[in-house]
Design a protein around this motif. Structure first.
Motif, PDB file in Angstrom:
ATOM      1  N   LEU A  73       0.832  -1.199   0.000  1.00 50.52           N
ATOM      2  CA  LEU A  73       0.000   0.000   0.000  1.00 50.52           C
ATOM      3  C   LEU A  73       0.870   1.253   0.000  1.00 50.52           C
ATOM      4  O   LEU A  73       0.581   2.222  -0.716  1.00 50.52           O
ATOM      5  N   ARG A  74       1.941   1.225   0.773  1.00 55.75           N
ATOM      6  CA  ARG A  74       2.851   2.372   0.791  1.00 55.75           C
ATOM      7  C   ARG A  74       3.473   2.594  -0.583  1.00 55.75           C
ATOM      8  O   ARG A  74       3.562   3.726  -1.072  1.00 55.75           O
ATOM      9  N   ARG A  75       3.876   1.519  -1.245  1.00 56.82           N
ATOM     10  CA  ARG A  75       4.483   1.658  -2.576  1.00 56.82           C
ATOM     11  C   ARG A  75       3.470   2.154  -3.590  1.00 56.82           C
ATOM     12  O   ARG A  75       3.812   2.954  -4.472  1.00 56.82           O
ATOM     13  N   ALA A  76       2.231   1.709  -3.469  1.00 58.61           N
ATOM     14  CA  ALA A  76       1.192   2.197  -4.382  1.00 58.61           C
ATOM     15  C   ALA A  76       0.964   3.693  -4.186  1.00 58.61           C
ATOM     16  O   ALA A  76       0.733   4.436  -5.156  1.00 58.61           O
ATOM     17  N   ARG A  77       1.041   4.160  -2.957  1.00 58.30           N
ATOM     18  CA  ARG A  77       0.859   5.588  -2.686  1.00 58.30           C
ATOM     19  C   ARG A  77       2.082   6.391  -3.126  1.00 58.30           C
ATOM     20  O   ARG A  77       1.941   7.524  -3.596  1.00 58.30           O
ATOM     21  N   LEU A  78       3.261   5.837  -2.983  1.00 60.87           N
ATOM     22  CA  LEU A  78       4.439   6.496  -3.533  1.00 60.87           C
ATOM     23  C   LEU A  78       4.315   6.638  -5.048  1.00 60.87           C
ATOM     24  O   LEU A  78       4.665   7.682  -5.616  1.00 60.87           O
ATOM     25  N   ALA A  79       3.805   5.592  -5.687  1.00 62.91           N
ATOM     26  CA  ALA A  79       3.621   5.649  -7.137  1.00 62.91           C
ATOM     27  C   ALA A  79       2.610   6.724  -7.525  1.00 62.91           C
ATOM     28  O   ALA A  79       2.774   7.414  -8.533  1.00 62.91           O
ATOM     29  N   GLY A  80       1.564   6.876  -6.708  1.00 64.27           N
ATOM     30  CA  GLY A  80       0.582   7.918  -6.978  1.00 64.27           C
ATOM     31  C   GLY A  80       1.187   9.305  -6.862  1.00 64.27           C
ATOM     32  O   GLY A  80       0.939  10.187  -7.698  1.00 64.27           O
ATOM     33  N   ALA A  81       1.992   9.520  -5.820  1.00 64.43           N
ATOM     34  CA  ALA A  81       2.673  10.803  -5.663  1.00 64.43           C
ATOM     35  C   ALA A  81       3.640  11.041  -6.817  1.00 64.43           C
ATOM     36  O   ALA A  81       3.754  12.162  -7.333  1.00 64.43           O
ATOM     37  N   HIS A  82       4.336   9.991  -7.226  1.00 72.22           N
ATOM     38  CA  HIS A  82       5.267  10.091  -8.356  1.00 72.22           C
ATOM     39  C   HIS A  82       4.533  10.515  -9.631  1.00 72.22           C
ATOM     40  O   HIS A  82       5.012  11.396 -10.368  1.00 72.22           O
TER      41      HIS A  82
ATOM     42  N   GLY B 215       3.313  17.188 -13.464  1.00 72.63           N
ATOM     43  CA  GLY B 215       3.494  18.621 -13.319  1.00 72.63           C
ATOM     44  C   GLY B 215       2.463  19.305 -12.442  1.00 72.63           C
ATOM     45  O   GLY B 215       1.982  20.386 -12.788  1.00 72.63           O
ATOM     46  N   THR B 216       2.124  18.720 -11.325  1.00 72.36           N
ATOM     47  CA  THR B 216       1.178  19.348 -10.415  1.00 72.36           C
ATOM     48  C   THR B 216       1.687  20.711  -9.956  1.00 72.36           C
ATOM     49  O   THR B 216       2.893  20.939  -9.842  1.00 72.36           O
TER      50      THR B 216
ATOM     51  N   VAL C  61       1.554  17.298  -1.884  1.00 70.94           N
ATOM     52  CA  VAL C  61       1.397  16.018  -2.584  1.00 70.94           C
ATOM     53  C   VAL C  61       1.653  14.859  -1.620  1.00 70.94           C
ATOM     54  O   VAL C  61       0.905  13.871  -1.590  1.00 70.94           O
ATOM     55  N   ALA C  62       2.696  14.982  -0.816  1.00 70.96           N
ATOM     56  CA  ALA C  62       3.034  13.920   0.131  1.00 70.96           C
ATOM     57  C   ALA C  62       1.897  13.692   1.108  1.00 70.96           C
ATOM     58  O   ALA C  62       1.498  12.538   1.372  1.00 70.96           O
ATOM     59  N   ARG C  63       1.341  14.752   1.670  1.00 69.94           N
ATOM     60  CA  ARG C  63       0.256  14.610   2.641  1.00 69.94           C
ATOM     61  C   ARG C  63      -0.975  14.008   1.984  1.00 69.94           C
ATOM     62  O   ARG C  63      -1.691  13.204   2.599  1.00 69.94           O
TER      63      ARG C  63
ATOM     64  N   ALA D  41      13.728  16.512  -7.539  1.00 70.70           N
ATOM     65  CA  ALA D  41      14.371  16.297  -8.851  1.00 70.70           C
ATOM     66  C   ALA D  41      13.324  15.924  -9.900  1.00 70.70           C
ATOM     67  O   ALA D  41      13.406  16.382 -11.055  1.00 70.70           O
ATOM     68  N   THR D  42      12.367  15.097  -9.518  1.00 72.11           N
ATOM     69  CA  THR D  42      11.299  14.736 -10.445  1.00 72.11           C
ATOM     70  C   THR D  42      10.504  15.979 -10.849  1.00 72.11           C
ATOM     71  O   THR D  42      10.208  16.186 -12.035  1.00 72.11           O
ATOM     72  N   ALA D  43      10.168  16.807  -9.869  1.00 68.40           N
ATOM     73  CA  ALA D  43       9.402  18.023 -10.159  1.00 68.40           C
ATOM     74  C   ALA D  43      10.217  18.967 -11.037  1.00 68.40           C
ATOM     75  O   ALA D  43       9.672  19.599 -11.946  1.00 68.40           O
ATOM     76  N   ALA D  44      11.534  19.056 -10.797  1.00 64.61           N
ATOM     77  CA  ALA D  44      12.374  19.946 -11.596  1.00 64.61           C
ATOM     78  C   ALA D  44      12.467  19.474 -13.029  1.00 64.61           C
ATOM     79  O   ALA D  44      12.444  20.283 -13.973  1.00 64.61           O
ATOM     80  N   GLU D  45      12.557  18.167 -13.232  1.00 63.96           N
ATOM     81  CA  GLU D  45      12.597  17.624 -14.588  1.00 63.96           C
ATOM     82  C   GLU D  45      11.352  17.989 -15.369  1.00 63.96           C
ATOM     83  O   GLU D  45      11.408  18.300 -16.563  1.00 63.96           O
TER      84      GLU D  45
END
Length: 282
Positions: free
Chosen positions: A226-235, A241-242, A249-251, A275-279
């Motif tokens: 479940l944690r990994r699925a939520r990390l994937a959602g945040a990713h 580009g939110t 996003v984390a919360r 870094a993801t957001a900057a890309e």
């Protein structure tokens, strides 16, 4: 009562089936607790505090739990009182799901914590809850997780009938099908305020049984998946580009501590969320 000495500062916050209460009261007080449909867990922090019950000896320096046994508390001057008021029916339904024991009747088997360390752990948890819920929206992933955490810590800190049930063998039937149902439910609902108990219900198995099945089939726990699925959602949000900040996003995906979120994100995706957001902005 002397009006010059009286002071009362009260706050309460709902977390699903439980209510977190804190108040500061300066007065000479004699209170009586004898709940009918709730579990009441309370700590009176006062130099003059006394607590007592006809059921067993009590230590005023520790929190106590009652599911109906009469508890009296007294203090002479200022006290800070922290309490959790837990809906007993909802708590029983939850622990039946966790243990897989549909015959379990949730009862307190003692008023005081299992040991001094358990009492301190419960107090630290309540202090953490006070801070954590201060800025939370009225619903969402974090609120559901905090509710489950508060109940789990309470039931592990105090002697109840849950301990006997948890010592029995976990449900192990229907593991492969249960795991598939659980994975599908997590993938479809990770953005919602679900807990692993909800996952187990969707998979038609107890929480303990599901944990065993995941370990056997995936060498992981449902909570890890479940944690990994939520990390994937945040990713996905950061890649898309939110305009929200990384903390927001984390919360939204159930991560209350930005530093822990960043560390988990880096382990999962090989780079920091910034870094993801900057890309995406390039």
């Amino acid at each position: 009562m002397d009006p010059q000495r009286f002071h009362f500062d009260w706050s309460s916050t709902g977390l699903g089936s439980l209510t977190l209460v804190r108040y500061d009261l300066a007065a000479e007080v004699h209170s009586l607790a004898e709940p009918e449909h709730e579990l009441l867990v309370c700590r009176v922090d006062a130099s003059s505090a006394e607590v007592g019950s006809g059921r067993e000896a009590m230590d005023a320096s520790q929190p106590w739990l009652t599911d109906g046994a009469r508890v009296e508390a007294r203090w002479l001057q200022t006290a800070r009182v922290r309490a959790l008021v837990i809906d007993r029916g909802a708590a029983q339904a939850r622990v039946r799901q966790i243990t897989g024991d549909d015959s379990l009747v949730l009862r307190s088997t003692g008023l005081m914590p299992r040991d001094a360390a358990s009492g301190r752990h419960w107090e630290r948890t309540v202090e953490y809850l006070e801070d954590a819920v201060a800025d939370l929206p009225p619903d969402g992933i974090l609120r559901a997780e905090l509710e489950r955490h508060a109940l789990a810590v309470t039931l592990s800190s105090f002697p109840t009938t849950v301990h006997e049930s948890m010592s029995r063998t976990a449900q192990r039937g229907a593991a492969p099908a249960a795991v598939r149902r659980a994975l599908a439910f997590i993938d479809e609902n990770a953005h919602r305020a679900i807990t692993i108990d909800d996952v187990a219900v969707a998979a038609f198995i107890s929480t303990r049984g599901l944990q065993y099945a995941f370990r056997r089939a995936l060498d992981a726990t449902p909570a890890e998946y479940l944690r990994r699925a939520r990390l994937a959602g945040a990713h996905r949000e950061l890649v898309d580009g939110t305009t929200d900040s990384i903390a927001v996003v984390a919360r939204r995906w159930g991560f209350s501590h930005p530093s822990r979120f960043a560390a988990s994100y880096r382990r999962e995706f090989g780079q920091a969320p910034s870094a993801t957001a900057a890309e995406r902005r390039r």
